[in-house]
Design a protein around this motif. Structure first.
Motif, PDB file in Angstrom:
ATOM      1  N   ASP A  19     -11.854   4.983   8.749  1.00 41.92           N
ATOM      2  CA  ASP A  19     -12.164   4.407   7.446  1.00 41.92           C
ATOM      3  C   ASP A  19     -11.522   3.034   7.291  1.00 41.92           C
ATOM      4  OD1 ASP A  19     -11.736   7.643   5.905  1.00 41.92           O
ATOM      5  OD2 ASP A  19     -13.557   6.704   6.662  1.00 41.92           O
ATOM      6  N   VAL A  67       0.864  -1.169   0.000  1.00 38.58           N
ATOM      7  CA  VAL A  67       0.000   0.000   0.000  1.00 38.58           C
ATOM      8  C   VAL A  67       0.901   1.220   0.000  1.00 38.58           C
ATOM      9  CG1 VAL A  67      -1.969  -1.068   1.152  1.00 38.58           C
ATOM     10  CG2 VAL A  67      -0.175  -0.062   2.520  1.00 38.58           C
ATOM     11  N   THR A  94      -2.424   4.776   7.403  1.00 39.08           N
ATOM     12  CA  THR A  94      -2.832   5.800   8.350  1.00 39.08           C
ATOM     13  C   THR A  94      -2.941   5.198   9.733  1.00 39.08           C
ATOM     14  OG1 THR A  94      -5.130   5.347   7.788  1.00 39.08           O
ATOM     15  CG2 THR A  94      -4.039   7.126   6.603  1.00 39.08           C
ATOM     16  N   ARG A 140      -9.886   0.007   5.111  1.00 45.89           N
ATOM     17  CA  ARG A 140      -8.946   0.040   3.984  1.00 45.89           C
ATOM     18  C   ARG A 140      -8.604  -1.369   3.551  1.00 45.89           C
ATOM     19  NH1 ARG A 140      -4.979   2.532   8.237  1.00 45.89           N
ATOM     20  NH2 ARG A 140      -7.072   2.952   8.999  1.00 45.89           N
ATOM     21  N   ARG A 141      -8.195  -1.489   2.288  1.00 46.52           N
ATOM     22  CA  ARG A 141      -7.753  -2.748   1.720  1.00 46.52           C
ATOM     23  C   ARG A 141      -6.258  -2.684   1.449  1.00 46.52           C
ATOM     24  NH1 ARG A 141     -11.250  -6.600  -0.690  1.00 46.52           N
ATOM     25  NH2 ARG A 141     -13.444  -6.105  -0.261  1.00 46.52           N
TER      26      ARG A 141
END
Length: 264
Positions: free
Chosen positions: A14, A4, A8, A16-17
């Motif tokens: 949020d 990635v 964060t 995330r993948r």
């Protein structure tokens, strides 16, 4: 290794993948979903059953329920979903789980627990035994609907699984009918079995969960697993009316699992 561009903090709400890379170079798709609980540091890594994946409805439902207690990392084993490689049906999948646990720790979680269903249950047991003292270790482990030993063919359901895994036509059914790419090679060497792994897990807390209507593995499997643990180090939940794995795990059971996995 995580493919990635940036990671964060765990306080970002949020999901995330990511594509993780295992120690043997297989790319594994994974999803991180922050908890809906007000205060928690625990991350739970969820390991699905054979022919499952990170996007299957049963796993999504389990992840949503567990998020009420902890942050959740779910992933697809090799040969499943969008991950690379071929399924070894519980052998090298330990490397996939280790990559997911490392990712949870890289995201800042100091306490990481694992829960696995069916094949994933065998994997979390072996992982807890083999990764003790490493950066991919688990702080608590729960195995749901897990086998105690390899090569079990004592039920019609397991005889069908063996046909899919061992026969060329079965592997075609697995690939095109079940979305699972299966390695045609036999295990060499035969990996440590779940029941052999259990004595090596302590003092890590261990929970074994099994339904009394499981059509794959009868109750001697969970009882053998708990009997193999040092006295007082494993819990057994026998669930009345429950069938097999994540498809049969009800909301009440998932809530109890989340509470057990998240407790300090």
């Amino acid at each position: 290794m995580v493919d990635v561009s940036s990671l964060t903090s765990v306080h970002d709400r949020d999901a995330r993948r990511a594509m993780l890379r295992t120690d043997d170079g297989v790319r594994i798709e994974a999803v991180y979903e922050p908890s809906t609980a007000s205060v928690t540091d625990t991350a739970v890594v969820v390991a699905h059953g054979f022919t499952g994946s990170v996007d299957r409805p049963a796993l999504r439902r389990a992840a949503l329920a567990l998020r009420e207690h902890a942050h959740v990392v779910s992933f697809s084993f090799r040969g499943h979903g969008g991950s690379g490689g071929r399924s070894t049906v519980g052998d090298r999948e330990v490397l996939d789980l280790a990559a997911a646990v490392r990712w949870a720790r890289e995201l800042g979680h100091t306490r990481v627990a694992t829960v696995g269903f069916s094949m994933g249950g065998s994997v979390v047991l072996r992982h807890a035994a083999l990764e003790r003292g490493t950066g991919a270790h688990t702080d608590a482990v729960a195995a749901v609907s897990a086998p105690a030993r390899w090569y079990y063919r004592g039920t019609p359901s397991m005889r069908r699984v063996h046909w899919v895994v061992t026969r060329p036509v079965g592997r075609l059914v697995g690939r095109y009918g079940l979305g699972t790419r299966i390695d045609r090679r036999d295990w060499d060497p035969v990996p440590l079995s779940p029941v052999e792994a259990v004595p090596l897990i302590a003092p890590t807390p261990l929970l074994v969960v099994h339904g009394d209507r499981d059509p794959y593995f009868p109750l001697d499997h969970p009882r053998s697993l708990v009997a193999a643990a040092p006295e007082g180090t494993a819990e057994l939940w026998l669930e009345r009316g429950m069938g097999h794995a994540e498809n049969a795990a009800g909301e009440e059971l998932l809530a109890r699992l989340g509470g057990w996995l998240a407790r300090p």
